[in-house]
Design a protein around this motif. Structure first.
Motif, PDB file in Angstrom:
ATOM      1  N   SER A 179       0.831  -1.209   0.000  1.00 25.41           N
ATOM      2  CA  SER A 179       0.000   0.000   0.000  1.00 25.41           C
ATOM      3  C   SER A 179       0.862   1.255   0.000  1.00 25.41           C
ATOM      4  O   SER A 179       0.525   2.260  -0.638  1.00 25.41           O
ATOM      5  N   TYR A 212       2.003   1.940  -3.472  1.00 33.13           N
ATOM      6  CA  TYR A 212       0.917   2.532  -4.255  1.00 33.13           C
ATOM      7  C   TYR A 212       0.834   4.032  -3.966  1.00 33.13           C
ATOM      8  O   TYR A 212       0.722   4.859  -4.894  1.00 33.13           O
ATOM      9  N   ASP A 213       0.924   4.395  -2.687  1.00 30.88           N
ATOM     10  CA  ASP A 213       0.880   5.804  -2.298  1.00 30.88           C
ATOM     11  C   ASP A 213       2.066   6.589  -2.867  1.00 30.88           C
ATOM     12  O   ASP A 213       1.935   7.752  -3.264  1.00 30.88           O
ATOM     13  N   ASP A 232       1.373   7.333  -6.398  1.00 31.41           N
ATOM     14  CA  ASP A 232       0.344   8.380  -6.465  1.00 31.41           C
ATOM     15  C   ASP A 232       0.987   9.762  -6.334  1.00 31.41           C
ATOM     16  O   ASP A 232       0.678  10.692  -7.084  1.00 31.41           O
ATOM     17  N   ASP A 238       3.059  10.587  -9.351  1.00 28.59           N
ATOM     18  CA  ASP A 238       2.169  10.966 -10.449  1.00 28.59           C
ATOM     19  C   ASP A 238       1.714  12.410 -10.275  1.00 28.59           C
ATOM     20  O   ASP A 238       1.652  13.191 -11.240  1.00 28.59           O
ATOM     21  N   VAL A 293       2.363  -5.031  -7.190  1.00 26.85           N
ATOM     22  CA  VAL A 293       1.530  -3.845  -6.975  1.00 26.85           C
ATOM     23  C   VAL A 293       2.197  -2.606  -7.567  1.00 26.85           C
ATOM     24  O   VAL A 293       1.550  -1.777  -8.222  1.00 26.85           O
ATOM     25  N   THR A 294       3.492  -2.495  -7.365  1.00 26.39           N
ATOM     26  CA  THR A 294       4.243  -1.344  -7.883  1.00 26.39           C
ATOM     27  C   THR A 294       4.202  -1.321  -9.402  1.00 26.39           C
ATOM     28  O   THR A 294       3.979  -0.270 -10.016  1.00 26.39           O
ATOM     29  N   LYS A 307       1.970  -2.631 -11.423  1.00 29.09           N
ATOM     30  CA  LYS A 307       0.619  -2.333 -11.919  1.00 29.09           C
ATOM     31  C   LYS A 307       0.297  -0.847 -11.811  1.00 29.09           C
ATOM     32  O   LYS A 307      -0.282  -0.260 -12.726  1.00 29.09           O
ATOM     33  N   ARG A 308       0.676  -0.226 -10.682  1.00 25.80           N
ATOM     34  CA  ARG A 308       0.407   1.209 -10.523  1.00 25.80           C
ATOM     35  C   ARG A 308       1.276   2.034 -11.471  1.00 25.80           C
ATOM     36  O   ARG A 308       0.817   3.054 -12.017  1.00 25.80           O
ATOM     37  N   LYS A 334       0.066   2.965 -14.943  1.00 27.05           N
ATOM     38  CA  LYS A 334      -1.056   3.901 -15.096  1.00 27.05           C
ATOM     39  C   LYS A 334      -0.672   5.343 -14.783  1.00 27.05           C
ATOM     40  O   LYS A 334      -1.530   6.157 -14.434  1.00 27.05           O
TER      41      LYS A 334
END
Length: 303
Positions: free
Chosen positions: A165, A168-169, A172, A175, A206-207, A209-210, A213
């Motif tokens: 998680s 993912y943050d 974010d 981005d 997870v890294t 996949k994020r 995008k």
């Protein structure tokens, strides 16, 4: 001190044994070749590499009529340099990219992240650091210090949070600010623990996949293993296990200045055919150097 000089100084202990061979006078004889093989093996580059390089050097000496140890020193450096895989791309220079740093406890991951962040920021890159080592409070604090020094944001969560998680943050935030380089520190894992390696594989997935995008387009994700050079042949075992579990993209070798086992760089490069992106030869930011096979081998043999 220039970069090559600091590399040479950092490899002093690894070079000492090799230098002993080349200091004697007169022509080389059979005992020279035997001692060379033994010294290369003891330098932790592995028997396969050591014997192969010694055989190649012996053939070269016969073909080119090289008769003295001095003449053979440069030739040894050249033969060793051919054993390294050249990276197709440097993730720290050729951005945008996201790098996940993996390895066992104590290898130097957190310090390495800090040094690379500082150097990249100084070079004008927009950097974001992620603290996905949520098990060790000191790692989060250490990255905070590096981030403050370099003027680089550090994305973190409370101790015990899910590391996937956090990753993912981190992306974010990268981005949001349009980062060029994302550096993520992960918790130290014993390469002999299947459960921990599976958890780390989840972090990597997870890294990736994020990162696909990102607003500016997919960001390349690299998984880089940090190895403490002092671990010697155990470092090779680490590399094999991490590579099998995660599919490594490259290696960073730290703490070369504190060991005589610099030959482990050759063992890892030869066995796994993975590029070495950086080598650490001291405490300062500039002592984490971009790896150059020829400079490394020249420094290792004292050319």
């Amino acid at each position: 001190m220039g970069l090559f000089d600091s590399l040479k100084a950092g490899l002093e202990r690894s070079r000492e044994a090799i230098n002993e061979i080349f200091y004697f006078g007169g022509e080389v004889d059979e005992s020279f070749w035997e001692e060379l093989e033994d010294t290369l093996v003891m330098g932790d580059m592995g028997a396969e590499v050591a014997l192969s390089v010694a055989d190649e050097l012996r053939d070269l000496a016969a073909r080119k009529n090289l008769k003295t140890a001095t003449q053979l020193r440069g030739a040894l450096a050249e033969r060793l340099a051919t054993r390294f895989a050249a990276p197709a791309r440097d993730p720290f220079r050729d951005t945008p990219s996201c790098v996940l740093f993996v390895g066992i406890n104590g290898a130097g991951k957190t310090t390495t992240v800090g040094k690379i962040a500082s150097a990249a920021h100084e070079a004008g890159k927009r950097v974001v650091i992620g603290s996905a080592d949520t098990f060790r409070a000191a790692a989060i604090e250490q990255l905070d210090v590096w981030g403050q020094r370099a003027g680089v944001p550090v994305v973190k969560r409370d101790r015990g949070a899910d590391p996937a998680s956090v990753c993912y943050d981190v992306l974010d935030e990268a981005d949001r600010v349009g980062a060029d380089l994302v550096l993520i520190d992960t918790a130290g894992r014993l390469h002999t623990s299947p459960e921990l390696m599976r958890e780390l594989a989840k972090v990597v997935n997870v890294t990736r996949k994020r990162a696909e995008k990102m607003k500016a387009g997919p960001m390349a994700v690299y998984v880089v293993l940090v190895i403490d050079a002092a671990t010697g042949q155990n470092g090779l075992a680490q590399a094999e296990e991490f590579n099998a579990a995660l599919g490594l993209d490259g290696i960073i070798l730290t703490k070369l200045d504190g060991t005589a086992k610099g030959g482990i760089a050759l063992a890892v490069a030869q066995r796994l055919r993975l590029p070495i992106y950086r080598v650490g030869v001291g405490e300062h930011v500039e002592d984490l150097q971009e790896f150059d096979a020829h400079d490394f081998c020249r420094a290792l043999v004292g050319e």
